[in-house]
Design an enzyme around this catalytic site. Structure first.
Site, mmCIF file in Angstrom:
data_model
loop_
_atom_site.group_PDB
_atom_site.id
_atom_site.type_symbol
_atom_site.label_atom_id
_atom_site.label_comp_id
_atom_site.label_asym_id
_atom_site.label_seq_id
_atom_site.Cartn_x
_atom_site.Cartn_y
_atom_site.Cartn_z
ATOM 1 N N SER A 25 0.806 -1.215 0.000
ATOM 2 C CA SER A 25 0.000 0.000 0.000
ATOM 3 C C SER A 25 0.841 1.268 0.000
ATOM 4 O O SER A 25 2.062 1.237 -0.089
ATOM 5 C CB SER A 25 -0.965 0.035 1.182
ATOM 6 O OG SER A 25 -0.245 0.195 2.384
ATOM 7 N N THR A 57 -1.999 0.991 -6.241
ATOM 8 C CA THR A 57 -2.023 0.388 -4.915
ATOM 9 C C THR A 57 -3.255 0.923 -4.187
ATOM 10 O O THR A 57 -4.107 1.560 -4.780
ATOM 11 C CB THR A 57 -0.713 0.676 -4.148
ATOM 12 O OG1 THR A 57 -0.677 -0.112 -2.952
ATOM 13 C CG2 THR A 57 -0.542 2.145 -3.810
ATOM 14 N N TYR A 58 -3.335 0.650 -2.896
ATOM 15 C CA TYR A 58 -4.447 1.157 -2.091
ATOM 16 C C TYR A 58 -3.884 1.996 -0.952
ATOM 17 O O TYR A 58 -2.707 1.895 -0.601
ATOM 18 C CB TYR A 58 -5.310 0.003 -1.562
ATOM 19 C CG TYR A 58 -4.568 -0.932 -0.648
ATOM 20 C CD1 TYR A 58 -4.587 -0.748 0.737
ATOM 21 C CD2 TYR A 58 -3.822 -1.985 -1.158
ATOM 22 C CE1 TYR A 58 -3.889 -1.593 1.580
ATOM 23 C CE2 TYR A 58 -3.122 -2.837 -0.320
ATOM 24 C CZ TYR A 58 -3.162 -2.639 1.044
ATOM 25 O OH TYR A 58 -2.461 -3.472 1.875
ATOM 26 N N GLY A 73 5.784 -2.232 0.876
ATOM 27 C CA GLY A 73 5.840 -3.498 0.153
ATOM 28 C C GLY A 73 6.626 -3.369 -1.139
ATOM 29 O O GLY A 73 7.578 -2.598 -1.240
ATOM 30 N N ALA A 74 6.206 -4.125 -2.157
ATOM 31 C CA ALA A 74 6.924 -4.153 -3.435
ATOM 32 C C ALA A 74 7.057 -2.769 -4.060
ATOM 33 O O ALA A 74 8.051 -2.470 -4.730
ATOM 34 C CB ALA A 74 6.224 -5.101 -4.397
ATOM 35 N N ALA A 75 6.068 -1.896 -3.842
ATOM 36 C CA ALA A 75 6.112 -0.544 -4.412
ATOM 37 C C ALA A 75 7.312 0.249 -3.899
ATOM 38 O O ALA A 75 7.774 1.179 -4.567
ATOM 39 C CB ALA A 75 4.820 0.201 -4.098
#
EC number: 4.1.1.11
Length: 127
Positions: A25, A57-58, A73-75
């Site tokens: 997120s 994403t959110y 995360g991955a972002a």
């Protein structure tokens, strides 16, 4: 027919953190969320002005007044603290409402404080 229209935007936000080990997120200062009517768990697009990356994403709420913009995360692999990003939220609008829908756009300074609120963008405008 429905069209996907920009309804909210945080323009030139500065990434304050990138947390690879978080579930996922983007964390956004709740004051900024309120200013453009983005709600927790809503889908957003993030455009990185520094490297051209785009991701979806959110949103999760960040501490009010903190100016936090944290990719999780991955972002987190697609940004660095200090990068300038544009956070865009879209909505589905009926054909009848397309020309009545007014987006909320917050232009931010380097500390993620709102310096201007806009309801439209002109082609070729620089901020």
């Amino acid at each position: 027919m429905f069209r996907t229209m920009m309804r909210a935007k945080l323009h030139r936000a500065t990434v304050t953190e990138a947390n690879l080990n978080y579930v996922g997120s983007i964390t956004i200062d709740e004051d900024l969320m309120d200013a453009v009517e983005i709600v927790e768990n809503e889908k957003v697009q993030v455009v990185n002005n520094n490297n051209g990356e785009r991701l979806e994403t959110y949103v999760i709420k960040g501490e009010r007044g903190s100016g936090v913009i944290c990719l999780n995360g991955a972002a987190a692999r697609l940004v660095q603290p200090g990068d300038k990003v544009i956070i865009i939220c879209y909505g589905l609008v009926s054909a009848e409402e397309v020309y009545k829908q007014i987006p909320k756009i917050a232009v931010l300074d380097d500390r993620n404080q709102i310096i201007e609120m806009l309801s439209a963008e002109k082609a070729g405008t620089e901020v």
